[in-house]
Design a protein around this motif. Sequence first.
Motif, mmCIF file in Angstrom:
data_model
loop_
_atom_site.group_PDB
_atom_site.id
_atom_site.type_symbol
_atom_site.label_atom_id
_atom_site.label_comp_id
_atom_site.label_asym_id
_atom_site.label_seq_id
_atom_site.Cartn_x
_atom_site.Cartn_y
_atom_site.Cartn_z
ATOM 1 N N ARG A 140 -11.635 13.437 5.955
ATOM 2 C CA ARG A 140 -11.184 14.451 6.914
ATOM 3 C C ARG A 140 -10.690 15.714 6.206
ATOM 4 O O ARG A 140 -10.024 16.551 6.803
ATOM 5 N N ASN A 141 -10.979 15.806 4.904
ATOM 6 C CA ASN A 141 -10.603 16.964 4.097
ATOM 7 C C ASN A 141 -9.090 17.163 4.051
ATOM 8 O O ASN A 141 -8.593 18.293 4.037
ATOM 9 N N ILE A 142 -8.351 16.058 4.046
ATOM 10 C CA ILE A 142 -6.888 16.087 3.947
ATOM 11 C C ILE A 142 -6.531 15.711 2.510
ATOM 12 O O ILE A 142 -6.926 14.654 2.020
ATOM 13 N N LYS A 143 -5.818 16.602 1.854
ATOM 14 C CA LYS A 143 -5.480 16.410 0.446
ATOM 15 C C LYS A 143 -4.132 15.701 0.302
ATOM 16 O O LYS A 143 -3.159 16.063 0.952
ATOM 17 N N ILE A 144 -4.092 14.688 -0.576
ATOM 18 C CA ILE A 144 -2.840 13.999 -0.885
ATOM 19 C C ILE A 144 -2.151 14.770 -2.006
ATOM 20 O O ILE A 144 -2.691 14.918 -3.097
ATOM 21 N N LEU A 145 -0.951 15.269 -1.735
ATOM 22 C CA LEU A 145 -0.180 16.000 -2.737
ATOM 23 C C LEU A 145 0.721 15.078 -3.542
ATOM 24 O O LEU A 145 0.945 15.311 -4.720
ATOM 25 N N ASP A 146 1.266 14.088 -2.881
ATOM 26 C CA ASP A 146 2.239 13.220 -3.539
ATOM 27 C C ASP A 146 2.122 11.826 -2.942
ATOM 28 O O ASP A 146 1.953 11.689 -1.725
ATOM 29 N N LEU A 147 2.188 10.822 -3.791
ATOM 30 C CA LEU A 147 2.100 9.435 -3.353
ATOM 31 C C LEU A 147 3.089 8.604 -4.152
ATOM 32 O O LEU A 147 3.108 8.669 -5.384
ATOM 33 N N SER A 148 3.920 7.850 -3.463
ATOM 34 C CA SER A 148 4.800 6.895 -4.142
ATOM 35 C C SER A 148 4.749 5.583 -3.367
ATOM 36 O O SER A 148 4.677 5.575 -2.137
ATOM 37 N N THR A 149 4.720 4.490 -4.105
ATOM 38 C CA THR A 149 4.653 3.162 -3.484
ATOM 39 C C THR A 149 5.678 2.246 -4.124
ATOM 40 O O THR A 149 6.100 2.461 -5.257
ATOM 41 N N SER A 150 6.051 1.225 -3.391
ATOM 42 C CA SER A 150 6.946 0.201 -3.940
ATOM 43 C C SER A 150 6.769 -1.089 -3.148
ATOM 44 O O SER A 150 6.238 -1.085 -2.042
ATOM 45 N N ARG A 151 7.215 -2.162 -3.769
ATOM 46 C CA ARG A 151 7.242 -3.482 -3.116
ATOM 47 C C ARG A 151 8.647 -4.021 -3.201
ATOM 48 O O ARG A 151 9.346 -3.809 -4.191
ATOM 49 N N TYR A 152 9.045 -4.724 -2.178
ATOM 50 C CA TYR A 152 10.348 -5.363 -2.177
ATOM 51 C C TYR A 152 10.298 -6.572 -1.251
ATOM 52 O O TYR A 152 9.470 -6.633 -0.355
ATOM 53 N N PRO A 153 11.188 -7.549 -1.474
ATOM 54 C CA PRO A 153 11.172 -8.740 -0.610
ATOM 55 C C PRO A 153 11.812 -8.440 0.749
ATOM 56 O O PRO A 153 12.827 -7.748 0.830
ATOM 57 N N ALA A 154 11.195 -8.971 1.787
ATOM 58 C CA ALA A 154 11.728 -8.794 3.141
ATOM 59 C C ALA A 154 13.046 -9.545 3.266
ATOM 60 O O ALA A 154 13.227 -10.613 2.662
ATOM 61 N N PRO A 155 13.970 -8.996 4.026
ATOM 62 C CA PRO A 155 15.220 -9.720 4.262
ATOM 63 C C PRO A 155 14.932 -11.078 4.908
ATOM 64 O O PRO A 155 14.006 -11.203 5.696
ATOM 65 N N PHE A 156 15.673 -12.058 4.548
ATOM 66 C CA PHE A 156 15.607 -13.424 5.062
ATOM 67 C C PHE A 156 14.390 -14.201 4.577
ATOM 68 O O PHE A 156 14.530 -15.257 4.011
ATOM 69 N N SER A 157 13.171 -13.686 4.783
ATOM 70 C CA SER A 157 11.979 -14.470 4.432
ATOM 71 C C SER A 157 11.589 -14.324 2.963
ATOM 72 O O SER A 157 10.958 -15.209 2.403
ATOM 73 N N GLY A 158 11.902 -13.201 2.352
ATOM 74 C CA GLY A 158 11.501 -12.967 0.969
ATOM 75 C C GLY A 158 10.035 -12.586 0.817
ATOM 76 O O GLY A 158 9.555 -12.379 -0.296
ATOM 77 N N THR A 159 9.299 -12.483 1.921
ATOM 78 C CA THR A 159 7.889 -12.083 1.885
ATOM 79 C C THR A 159 7.786 -10.683 1.301
ATOM 80 O O THR A 159 8.552 -9.797 1.685
ATOM 81 N N PRO A 160 6.856 -10.472 0.378
ATOM 82 C CA PRO A 160 6.739 -9.127 -0.193
ATOM 83 C C PRO A 160 6.299 -8.099 0.855
ATOM 84 O O PRO A 160 5.345 -8.330 1.599
#
Length: 182
Positions: A121-141
């Motif tokens: 769609r000709n949309i440019k990504i200027l900045d990208l940040s990602t992370s993973r963390y465990p869900a509260p109670f279940s610990g599911t990523p």
Amino acid sequence: MKRNNTSMQLAITVLGEDRSDLIVEITRAIKDCKCTILESRMTELGNEFAGHLLVEGNWNHIVRLESAFENLANRFAMKINTLRGREPEDREDNTLPYAIDIFATDQINSIHELSVFLSTRNIKILDLSTSRYPAPFSGTPLFLAHMVVKIPTGMRIVSLRDEFLDFCDQQNLDAILEPVKR
């Protein structure tokens, strides 16, 4: 090659073992070489350090900084790459800044599929940040991504938002698309 007092830019990437004084050493080298940080992102990735900086100074200061970073790389056993910036093009920016936040339980294809969706769609990504963390109670990523994108001004935002939400439903993503708050 410029050798006058005209300002130039230097893009810098830094990778190495995380240390508590690393940011101090990096910023000291920049300050001592009379350069200015225009943009930076420095973070801990696992047990390692990664940084991206855009620095400005005159030709002599940039050359001095390149040498200072070679010394830092040797002293701290880091990988440091530099790239002198090109002259900016004087062109009108006909885009609007938007933020995208993604929440998911599976990241395997999420970022790739989203980048394809935006690119087509000709949309440019200027900045990208990602992370993973465990869900509260279940610990599911849980996977979290934050993007800043440039949407062409001629694009109908209402239609784009509908397509985006349909895409996210198909990918099983919770997402938000909203204008960047300044």
